[in-house]
Scaffold this motif. Structure first.
Motif: not given
Length: 195
Positions: A69, A73, A76, A78-83, A85-86
């Motif tokens: 993660a 991150d 890529h 944050f907005p791109e790595s959101r899924l 990271l979750i």
């Protein structure tokens, strides 16, 4: 199976262990470490790390999820790595939950394991300890011997005052004598069941 005799001599490299007698965790850890040394210093005994290796594997998988993660991150933002990271956070907490269950229900306070090999047979010895509920000064030691399909489990209780002097120094001689007596007791029980 050849007869096992348990040595009560102290190892040559043993240092005096001094703890705060009122700190239960320090007392338990000192007794556990000394009992593990006792088991591993017996002739023909080989320490078994399989239970601890299981904990390391589960922990490693959890850490790998967190490292992935972080790396993803970084490459890529944050907005791109959101899924990703979750998903990694969810799996991290799942593996931490598995680790908690593993230590609670599989390890159960086990601090030492060893195998004794003789005459093409293997005896598996396991030591686990805990504090007696509602009694702060009682050390409870569970010794489990597995010989093939036979499992002998015995519990021994002793006041910690027997193992520590007034300055908090561990009296290893007393502990080793009791451990030798306890292990011989378990071994005799196993031989009774074998006949």
């Amino acid at each position: 199976m050849s007869k096992i005799s348990f040595k009560t001599e102290l190892p040559e490299d043993s240092n005096e262990t001094v703890v705060e007698k009122w700190d239960w965790n320090a007392v338990k850890n000192a007794l556990d470490d000394s009992a593990r040394k006792f088991l591993n210093n017996q002739n023909g005994f080989q320490e078994d790390h399989s239970l601890m290796n299981g904990r390391l594997i589960v922990s490693t998988v959890a850490v790998l999820f967190s490292l992935y993660a972080i790396g993803y991150d970084y490459l890529h933002p944050f907005p791109e790595s959101r899924l990703v990271l979750i998903v990694c956070v969810v799996f991290y907490f799942i593996f931490i939950g598995i680790l908690t269950l593993y230590t609670s229900f599989v390890e159960k306070g086990t601090f030492a394991e060893a195998n004794y090999k003789s005459d093409n047979k293997v005896q598996h010895w396991k030591f686990a300890s805990k504090q007696k509920p509602k009694e702060e000064n009682i050390y409870v030691l569970d010794i489990e011997l597995t010989d093939g399909k036979k499992v002998i489990k015995k519990t021994f209780e002793q006041s910690i005052a027997r193992y520590f002097d007034e300055k908090g120094a561990l009296v290893t001689k007393n502990l080793y004598q009791d451990l030798s007596k306890y292990c011989t007791n378990v071994l005799n029980e196993e031989q009774k069941k074998g006949n």
